[in-house]
Design an enzyme around this catalytic site. Structure first.
Site, PDB file in Angstrom:
ATOM      1  N   GLU B 231      -1.298  -3.734 -10.871  1.00  0.00           N
ATOM      2  CA  GLU B 231      -0.518  -4.530  -9.921  1.00  0.00           C
ATOM      3  C   GLU B 231       0.785  -3.813  -9.612  1.00  0.00           C
ATOM      4  OE1 GLU B 231      -1.672  -9.113 -11.238  1.00  0.00           O
ATOM      5  OE2 GLU B 231       0.263  -8.277 -11.778  1.00  0.00           O
ATOM      6  N   HIS B 273      24.976   0.733  -7.781  1.00  0.00           N
ATOM      7  CA  HIS B 273      24.800   2.180  -7.725  1.00  0.00           C
ATOM      8  C   HIS B 273      23.629   2.635  -8.579  1.00  0.00           C
ATOM      9  CE1 HIS B 273      28.426   2.116  -5.500  1.00  0.00           C
ATOM     10  NE2 HIS B 273      29.112   1.595  -6.498  1.00  0.00           N
ATOM     11  N   ASP B 294      -3.906  11.383  -7.673  1.00  0.00           N
ATOM     12  CA  ASP B 294      -3.474  12.759  -7.949  1.00  0.00           C
ATOM     13  C   ASP B 294      -3.823  13.179  -9.372  1.00  0.00           C
ATOM     14  OD1 ASP B 294      -0.360  12.528  -6.025  1.00  0.00           O
ATOM     15  OD2 ASP B 294      -2.454  12.825  -5.415  1.00  0.00           O
ATOM     16  N   ALA B 297      -8.022  10.046 -11.132  1.00  0.00           N
ATOM     17  CA  ALA B 297      -8.798   8.807 -11.092  1.00  0.00           C
ATOM     18  C   ALA B 297      -9.468   8.668  -9.727  1.00  0.00           C
ATOM     19  CB  ALA B 297      -7.897   7.613 -11.362  1.00  0.00           C
ATOM     20  N   VAL B 299      -9.815   6.497  -6.737  1.00  0.00           N
ATOM     21  CA  VAL B 299      -9.027   5.409  -6.165  1.00  0.00           C
ATOM     22  C   VAL B 299      -9.464   5.195  -4.722  1.00  0.00           C
ATOM     23  CG1 VAL B 299      -6.712   4.546  -5.657  1.00  0.00           C
ATOM     24  CG2 VAL B 299      -7.082   6.028  -7.643  1.00  0.00           C
ATOM     25  N   PRO B 300     -10.028   4.025  -4.398  1.00  0.00           N
ATOM     26  CA  PRO B 300     -10.437   3.767  -3.011  1.00  0.00           C
ATOM     27  C   PRO B 300      -9.220   3.536  -2.118  1.00  0.00           C
ATOM     28  CG  PRO B 300     -10.720   1.794  -4.312  1.00  0.00           C
ATOM     29  CD  PRO B 300     -10.278   2.867  -5.269  1.00  0.00           C
ATOM     30  N   SER B 302      -8.854   0.722  -0.278  1.00  0.00           N
ATOM     31  CA  SER B 302      -8.539  -0.703  -0.263  1.00  0.00           C
ATOM     32  C   SER B 302      -9.372  -1.386  -1.332  1.00  0.00           C
ATOM     33  CB  SER B 302      -8.853  -1.329   1.099  1.00  0.00           C
ATOM     34  OG  SER B 302     -10.257  -1.473   1.245  1.00  0.00           O
TER      35      SER B 302
END
Lengths: 423, 608
Positions: B231, B273, B294, B297, B299-300, B302
């Site tokens: 998440e 700051h 990168d 993994a 990773v789709p 969506s």
């Protein structure tokens, strides 16, 4: 757990009160809060230093860089403060892309100073990290390399050995004072369930630390342990987060129930509206509409979970439907009633509230050319879905209904296809 | 953090804070998997001891209940999982107590809202003692075919549909409990199923992290690939990124981080700051997804494409021969709960009690169909409540008023009457209110207050048969039966009972008919020719007048009237009324702090 920002006024109030409790030493912090309801005469009587000191006034609205934005006034007398505040109270300002009215100011003695130190404590998973620098204030961003950080594992206190590297380069005459200050503030951070605390800068007045600008976040799930320590604490909404009437209504429902009810309008004229069960699933529905390229058509984010009662769902659904149907312009619209597979929520029971709302709003739904897409699984889902199918036939509005055999977000794709198909 | 397997087919748990449903769900899962032993060894319910009855398949079993965590751990040394269903206020303290038990290796914390600082204490302790915390704010976890925590995976139907009753090849970890259930379904659809699934919970600092579990799965030979659902917010996913980069994960990982919609919300400004230095952007879903991609993994683009990515990864492993097809088994059927079966209409269960007078289902209780709020709003009184609960209908105002008059007139008649006397003696013996009250009530009978029903029965019978008073009285005498409702110890012809007079006056004014009362008066006239004290008493007056009320109000059929008289409704009025006086006498004696009553010797005739 939820980390909530608190106003500078409250951060300083807590610091002053509990620094004394924990160390026996008084911090000479003085501050007053001004809102639309403040009686200036009363305030002046209550805080005599307002009449005898030169003053600083700043907005206390959870945003920083106030000085650079011309929102801070220095070296004023009280009458000038009143004038400055009245000119700006309730006025809308824009900060980093967020707009909102200034509702609260903090007033403090004006402290001419030479040194500006930086202090930051952050809660991390395995402990707390504490950062310190001799170059604080506006200069901090040009001097990140001078910030020194130490890590204190959970269960340990801030010992002299850990502090030593942070204050190593300080002159001898102030090192002890600042070291002691850091230790007490660290203890206070833990004791009050702070998750974030920053003083940028703090200075020395008569050789003693004095915070000038301060910021804090508390863990509001620790409220049940701290309600006496925190006193009359306020957790303001983030700056720029002004709720519409409908959002406020749902927020009110949410606060009165043990269930979770969330609603945010993103685009009042959007053509894809969602009403999704589950905190995790609802984010994914909104994601998917965006990831499939239709973020600009997404009307809202909405989530319900934790088994709300039928009456609560009814009121919630009425609001969502009213917003979804508020701009009938002849174009087709989709209402996505989605959710994952529930662990223990009775699907038919929560659907009952939604169904009652859909019946009530039949004419609005037709005027908005609304098509409804439903997908849900979990306890009693067959009955819930059957009720939805029957409703579609009863009120004459198309309702596509799917169970757990369909992918959770397949109805997002269908909704997009529906609104983009030729009219 | 443990290096690999957490659970097995023999894992046992202690369940803190008794919750029948989640425990029963665990036992049903055990049975479905063909486990020989139930996975719940004991229950901890602070302050309680004993057993709880639950089902293990068709059999009912008794699971021990212990008052403390220490006692439970001592009694069940092989139970190494602690499932904590305490509320957020006590979840941290009870979890820490469990972690400190040498037999406990895994603690699952269900509660949401556990303070961050408390969770950190648990994390620190677990790490330094090589124990595992799942949660807080978790729905739990599951090892397919072996062990299930609480409500994880929901209903039995869903567990069967997701094939969780037998092990598959996929390790799954997620922040979200709700989405765990969804992914069990998805993974079952496109792979051979879950081997183990863990929901770490949605808190900022989970007791164990996404990467903790992925690394565990990597060490478990039965797990061939991992699926991760993260998440936005927090940096937990980055420890997985680091693990992937360092080559610590040798099996395929398919990941998705939800929250890409956050950019649609107006973002908060950078605060102060230090905000410039904190990785606000790094915590976004987009950044995390890219970092995972990168790092190697799958990773789709969506969530919608997540299912296909999982399928492709699994299919590739099958092609490479790393996964062999699973032999499907058919799980045993689990009997349906009686309440569920009744609700769905599969079985008919006879009820044991019938109620026609009141109903506490729904928004508020109803008396004979009249909502309580309606009773209050309409200004109804006790008489109306009696008409609803005793006679199951709303009676006209003069009827309910008459009922109330009876109650008022019969509430008390001094301390010397037998019932009051017995109440007073009992109260002075130090007995409580209820005991004193029932002492008086139990005195009510044919000679004290309990004659109303008999009076009504005999007067009704005689009147309806058109007997003359002479025939009625002499007939009773011949049978050896006293005429109920006639006669008083003190009242006589020249000292009539005021209560009777008041009742008669009210009835003559308001009742449409007073034929039974008139008949009773005729009987009195006859009996007074025999003795001076054979007057109509209050029982007789109420009995006869109530017959007039029933007959004259038009609210009752003849059959209903016969039934009311037969059952004996009317003594209830005396019991109810006199309760008021008996309670008053009890309070009076206690207020006066009266000592034990001892009957004086001189008032007893001692004789042979």
């Amino acid at each position: 757990m939820a980390r909530k920002k608190i106003r500078e006024y409250d951060s300083k109030r807590l610091l002053k009160e509990h620094f004394k409790r924990l160390s026996g030493k008084e911090l000479p912090i003085k501050s007053a809060q001004i809102t639309a309801s403040t009686d200036f005469t009363e305030l002046q009587e209550k805080e005599p230093w307002l009449s005898s000191s030169k003053l600083v006034v700043k907005p206390d609205m959870l945003f920083g860089k106030r000085g650079k934005s011309g929102l801070v006034a220095l070296n004023l007398d009280f009458a000038q403060v009143v004038s400055f505040v009245k000119e700006r109270l309730g006025k809308e300002v824009e900060m980093s892309g967020c707009k909102g009215p200034i509702t609260t100011f903090i007033v403090e003695p004006f402290i001419p100073h030479n040194e500006e130190f930086y202090l930051n404590i952050v809660s991390e998973r395995l402990g707390n990290s504490i950062s310190f620098s001799e170059c604080g204030g506006i200069e901090i961003e040009d001097n990140w390399d001078k910030v020194k950080t130490a890590f204190v594992p959970t269960g340990m206190s801030l010992t002299s050995e850990i502090v030593a590297p942070l204050v190593a380069t300080l002159p001898l005459e102030i090192k002890g004072e600042i070291e002691e200050f850091l230790k007490v503030v660290f203890t206070l951070f833990q004791d009050l369930d702070f998750t974030f605390l920053e003083m940028n800068p703090f200075t020395l007045v008569d050789g003693k630390p004095y915070p000038l600008d301060m910021r804090g976040e508390l863990d509001d799930t620790a409220a049940f342990k701290n309600f006496k320590k925190w006193g009359d604490i306020e957790f303001p909404l983030p700056f720029g987060r002004v709720m519409s009437a409908t959002e406020s209504f749902i927020h009110g429902l949410d606060e009165k129930t043990s269930a979770s009810l969330k609603f945010t309008v993103l685009n009042p004229k959007g053509r894809i509206w969602t009403m999704v069960a589950g905190g995790g699933a609802s984010v994914i529905y909104a994601d998917t509409v965006g990831d499939l390229g239709f973020a600009s058509e997404l009307g809202n984010y909405a989530e319900y979970s934790g088994a709300p009662k039928e009456e609560e769902v009814l009121q919630y659904a009425r609001v969502v439907i009213d917003c979804a149907t508020a701009n009938p312009d002849g174009q087709k619209r989709a209402l996505v009633i989605g959710g994952g597979i529930a662990n223990f929520t009775d699907v038919a029971a929560t659907f009952s509230g939604i169904i009652r709302a859909l019946k009530e709003k039949e004419s609005k739904l037709k005027a908005a050319r609304m098509h409804i897409f439903v997908r849900r699984g979990g306890p009693n889902y067959q009955k819930g879905l059957a009720l939805m199918r029957a409703l579609g036939e009863e009120i004459g509005i198309p309702i596509e209904v799917y169970g757990p055999e369909a992918t959770m977000t397949g109805i997002c794709k269908e909704a997009i296809q529906f609104i983009t198909a030729a009219a | 953090m443990a290096t690999g397997q957490l659970f097995s087919r023999t894992t046992q748990a202690l369940f803190y804070n008794y919750k029948q449903l989640p425990i029963q769900r665990m036992l049903d899962f055990d049975f479905l998997c063909g486990r020989e032993t139930p996975s719940v060894a004991g229950i901890i319910n602070p302050g309680s001891e004993g057993f709880q009855k639950l089902f293990f398949g068709q059999e009912e079993i008794a699971i021990p209940v212990h008052a403390t965590i220490e006692a439970a751990c001592a009694a069940h040394p092989t139970a190494d999982v602690f499932i904590n269903f305490a509320s957020f206020r006590s979840a941290a303290a009870s979890s820490m107590a469990a972690l400190k038990q040498p037999t406990i290796r895994v603690v699952a914390i269900i509660a949401e809202g556990v303070p961050e600082s408390d969770t950190k204490q648990l994390i620190a302790y677990a790490r330094s003692n090589n124990k595992v915390v799942i949660g807080p704010a978790t729905v739990g976890g599951i090892q397919a075919g072996a062990f299930k925590i609480g409500d994880t995976a929901g209903t039995i139907d869903n567990i069967i549909q997701c094939k969780l009753y037998r092990p598959g090849s996929v390790g799954f970890v997620s922040k979200s409990g709700g989405m765990s259930n969804e992914l069990y379904n998805t993974i079952a659809r496109v792979t051979d199923g879950i081997y183990e699934g863990i929901a770490i919970g949605g808190d900022v600092f989970p007791g164990s992290t996404l990467s903790d579990h992925v690394l565990r799965f990597n060490n478990m030979p039965q797990v061939k690939m991992m699926v991760v659902l993260g998440e936005l917010g927090g940096r937990d996913e980055y420890s997985l990124v680091e693990a992937l980069k360092q080559g610590k994960v040798s099996k395929p990982v398919v990941a998705w981080v939800s929250g890409t919609c956050a950019r649609l919300f107006k973002s908060e400004v950078q605060f102060g700051h230090a905000g410039a230095k904190s990785g606000g952007e790094l915590e976004s879903a987009q950044a995390k997804n890219q970092a995972l991609r990168d790092a190697g993994a799958v990773v789709p683009t969506s969530y919608e494409a997540f299912e296909a990515a999982i399928r492709e990864t699994f299919d590739k492993l099958v092609e490479e021969g790393k996964i062999t097809p699973i032999k499907e088994i058919t799980p045993p059927p689990i009997p349906e709960d009686l309440s569920t079966a009744i609700k769905s209409g599969k079985v008919r269960a006879p009820t044991h009690i019938i109620s026609t007078i009141s109903d506490d289902r729904g928004e508020e209780p109803c008396y004979a169909g009249v909502p309580m709020s309606s009773i209050i709003e309409k200004g109804y009184g006790v008489g109306d409540v009696i008409s609803l609960l005793w006679f199951k209908r709303s009676l006209p105002r003069y009827c309910t008023q008459f009922i109330e008059i009876c109650i008022m007139l019969c509430a008390d008649h001094g301390p010397c009457v037998s019932g009051a006397h017995n109440t007073i003696v009992t109260a002075r013996a130090g007995k409580d209110l209820v005991s004193s009250l029932v002492s008086g009530l139990l005195t009510i009978g044919p000679r004290f207050g309990g004659a109303i029903d008999d009076a009504a029965r005999y007067f009704k019978d005689a009147h309806d048969r058109a007997l003359t008073p002479y025939e009625f009285v002499e007939g009773m005498k011949k049978k050896g039966i006293r005429v109920a409702g006639i006669g008083h110890r003190i009242k006589n012809r020249d000292n009539k009972d005021k209560r009777v007079e008041l009742l008669q006056k009210f009835a003559r004014t308001h009742f449409p008919s007073v034929k039974y009362m008139e008949y009773a008066v005729q009987v009195e006239t006859y009996t007074l020719t025999k003795a001076n004290n054979l007057v109509l008493n209050v029982d007789g007056a109420i009995g006869s007048l109530f017959l007039d009320l029933l007959a004259g109000s038009g609210m009752f059929t003849k059959q209903e009237i016969d039934e009311i008289v037969e059952i004996g409704y009317l003594n209830g009025l005396f019991v109810l009324a006199r309760s008021i006086g008996l309670i008053g006498h009890t309070f009076d004696q206690k207020r006066l702090k009266q000592p034990l009553y001892r009957h004086p010797w001189e008032d007893v005739l001692y004789t042979k």
